[in-house]
Write a protein that holds these residues in place. Structure first.
Motif, PDB file in Angstrom:
ATOM      1  N   ASP A  24       0.826  -1.207   0.000  1.00 58.55           N
ATOM      2  CA  ASP A  24       0.000   0.000   0.000  1.00 58.55           C
ATOM      3  C   ASP A  24       0.861   1.258   0.000  1.00 58.55           C
ATOM      4  OD1 ASP A  24      -2.310  -1.504  -0.084  1.00 58.55           O
ATOM      5  OD2 ASP A  24      -2.752  -1.274   2.065  1.00 58.55           O
ATOM      6  N   PHE A  25       1.918   1.264   0.810  1.00 57.93           N
ATOM      7  CA  PHE A  25       2.807   2.425   0.844  1.00 57.93           C
ATOM      8  C   PHE A  25       3.505   2.607  -0.503  1.00 57.93           C
ATOM      9  CE2 PHE A  25       6.895   4.448   1.288  1.00 57.93           C
ATOM     10  CZ  PHE A  25       6.584   5.590   2.003  1.00 57.93           C
ATOM     11  N   ILE A  26       4.057   1.541  -1.031  1.00 55.57           N
ATOM     12  CA  ILE A  26       4.769   1.611  -2.308  1.00 55.57           C
ATOM     13  C   ILE A  26       3.827   2.084  -3.411  1.00 55.57           C
ATOM     14  CG2 ILE A  26       5.957   0.238  -4.072  1.00 55.57           C
ATOM     15  CD1 ILE A  26       7.036  -1.491  -1.688  1.00 55.57           C
ATOM     16  N   GLN A  27       2.608   1.564  -3.433  1.00 60.83           N
ATOM     17  CA  GLN A  27       1.637   1.976  -4.448  1.00 60.83           C
ATOM     18  C   GLN A  27       1.341   3.466  -4.333  1.00 60.83           C
ATOM     19  OE1 GLN A  27       0.042  -0.290  -6.921  1.00 60.83           O
ATOM     20  NE2 GLN A  27       0.006   1.780  -7.745  1.00 60.83           N
ATOM     21  N   ARG A  28       1.168   3.951  -3.110  1.00 65.39           N
ATOM     22  CA  ARG A  28       0.868   5.372  -2.903  1.00 65.39           C
ATOM     23  C   ARG A  28       2.006   6.245  -3.438  1.00 65.39           C
ATOM     24  NH1 ARG A  28       1.469   8.590   2.118  1.00 65.39           N
ATOM     25  NH2 ARG A  28       2.012   6.630   3.115  1.00 65.39           N
ATOM     26  N   VAL A  29       3.250   5.883  -3.143  1.00 67.93           N
ATOM     27  CA  VAL A  29       4.388   6.671  -3.600  1.00 67.93           C
ATOM     28  C   VAL A  29       4.535   6.588  -5.119  1.00 67.93           C
ATOM     29  CG1 VAL A  29       6.913   6.873  -3.512  1.00 67.93           C
ATOM     30  CG2 VAL A  29       5.597   6.570  -1.397  1.00 67.93           C
ATOM     31  N   VAL A  30       4.384   5.395  -5.673  1.00 65.51           N
ATOM     32  CA  VAL A  30       4.490   5.237  -7.126  1.00 65.51           C
ATOM     33  C   VAL A  30       3.390   6.037  -7.826  1.00 65.51           C
ATOM     34  CG1 VAL A  30       4.262   3.571  -9.029  1.00 65.51           C
ATOM     35  CG2 VAL A  30       5.790   3.087  -7.109  1.00 65.51           C
ATOM     36  N   ASP A  31       2.179   6.031  -7.278  1.00 65.44           N
ATOM     37  CA  ASP A  31       1.096   6.833  -7.863  1.00 65.44           C
ATOM     38  C   ASP A  31       1.469   8.318  -7.867  1.00 65.44           C
ATOM     39  OD1 ASP A  31      -0.401   4.533  -8.265  1.00 65.44           O
ATOM     40  OD2 ASP A  31      -1.829   4.958  -6.638  1.00 65.44           O
ATOM     41  N   LEU A  32       2.029   8.804  -6.772  1.00 63.70           N
ATOM     42  CA  LEU A  32       2.456  10.204  -6.705  1.00 63.70           C
ATOM     43  C   LEU A  32       3.550  10.487  -7.739  1.00 63.70           C
ATOM     44  CD1 LEU A  32       2.548  10.613  -2.822  1.00 63.70           C
ATOM     45  CD2 LEU A  32       0.998  11.810  -4.393  1.00 63.70           C
ATOM     46  N   ALA A  33       4.511   9.584  -7.847  1.00 60.79           N
ATOM     47  CA  ALA A  33       5.621   9.767  -8.792  1.00 60.79           C
ATOM     48  C   ALA A  33       5.132   9.745 -10.235  1.00 60.79           C
ATOM     49  CB  ALA A  33       6.669   8.683  -8.569  1.00 60.79           C
ATOM     50  N   ARG A  34       4.243   8.810 -10.546  1.00 62.87           N
ATOM     51  CA  ARG A  34       3.732   8.708 -11.914  1.00 62.87           C
ATOM     52  C   ARG A  34       2.884   9.937 -12.257  1.00 62.87           C
ATOM     53  NH1 ARG A  34       5.151   3.900 -14.040  1.00 62.87           N
ATOM     54  NH2 ARG A  34       3.783   4.128 -15.838  1.00 62.87           N
ATOM     55  N   THR A  35       2.078  10.397 -11.302  1.00 62.79           N
ATOM     56  CA  THR A  35       1.264  11.580 -11.521  1.00 62.79           C
ATOM     57  C   THR A  35       2.155  12.803 -11.738  1.00 62.79           C
ATOM     58  OG1 THR A  35      -0.552  10.674 -10.217  1.00 62.79           O
ATOM     59  CG2 THR A  35      -0.505  13.073 -10.482  1.00 62.79           C
ATOM     60  N   GLU A  36       3.188  12.939 -10.919  1.00 62.28           N
ATOM     61  CA  GLU A  36       4.104  14.066 -11.036  1.00 62.28           C
ATOM     62  C   GLU A  36       4.784  14.108 -12.409  1.00 62.28           C
ATOM     63  OE1 GLU A  36       6.719  15.408  -7.556  1.00 62.28           O
ATOM     64  OE2 GLU A  36       8.146  14.320  -8.826  1.00 62.28           O
ATOM     65  N   ARG A  37       5.043  12.958 -12.985  1.00 61.55           N
ATOM     66  CA  ARG A  37       5.708  12.893 -14.295  1.00 61.55           C
ATOM     67  C   ARG A  37       4.734  12.784 -15.472  1.00 61.55           C
ATOM     68  NH1 ARG A  37      11.365   9.680 -13.754  1.00 61.55           N
ATOM     69  NH2 ARG A  37      12.044  10.648 -11.817  1.00 61.55           N
ATOM     70  N   GLY A  38       3.442  12.813 -15.172  1.00 54.28           N
ATOM     71  CA  GLY A  38       2.449  12.748 -16.243  1.00 54.28           C
ATOM     72  C   GLY A  38       2.320  11.364 -16.857  1.00 54.28           C
TER      73      GLY A  38
END
Length: 183
Positions: A160-174
């Motif tokens: 869950d933590f990893i998914q949350r961070v990856v979602d933020l990273a992917r969103t930040e990079r479009g």
């Protein structure tokens, strides 16, 4: 018992020696795997400053074309690495051990999409956001106590933590959102 269940989950404080060890191993691998290697990166928790981790250096290598595992096995045969499996399509996974303890993980991926891989996005996001490093460190220590002899359970519990961070990273990079356990 799976290949990942023979070692204990042991989280140790961050060590600057990890980046030094990565650089040494990177040079060894470039010498062995050239001209196949297009890029090689230090990934995993040992690549994140101030992040406690299992003391295993994760290395992600991009190759121009992902070849059959046997080719890499042959090239790495005298290097201490042994093939563990693919676990997911489109990759090869090798481990190196010393005195029965894992010291290095080598992940080989195709170059296409390499820098959009969740492993690299996660690393880069944590490097840029120290508050997440602290949160992740606390989570890892807690889970290591709960799953000391169950690496798979420990990894699942971090999802869950990893998914949350990856979602933020992917969103930040479009980039489109993606399940962390999908290649």
């Amino acid at each position: 018992m799976s290949a990942q269940q023979h070692y204990l989950v042991n989280i140790v404080p961050y060590s600057s020696d990890w980046s030094v060890e990565f650089e040494k191993e990177k040079e060894r691998l470039l010498g062995i795997l050239a001209p196949h290697i297009a890029a090689i990166e230090h990934t995993g928790s040992t690549s994140i400053p101030n992040q406690g981790a299992k003391p295993i250096i994760d290395i992600s290598a991009a190759v121009h074309t992902l070849l059959d595992k046997q080719i890499y096995e042959n090239l790495l045969s005298n290097s201490g690495y042994r093939y563990i499996g693919a676990f997911k399509t489109g990759r090869h996974f090798f481990v190196k051990e010393h005195a029965g303890a894992r010291t290095h993980h080598l992940h080989i991926f195709p170059l296409e999409g390499f820098y959009e891989r969740n492993e690299l996005l996660f690393r880069d996001y944590l490097r840029a956001h120290p508050d997440f490093v602290i949160e992740y460190g606390e989570l890892k220590r807690t889970l290591a106590e709960q799953y000391p002899s169950d690496p798979e359970g420990y990894t699942r519990a971090k999802t869950d933590f990893i998914q949350r961070v990856v979602d933020l990273a992917r969103t930040e990079r479009g980039l489109p959102l993606q399940n962390v356990w999908v290649d």
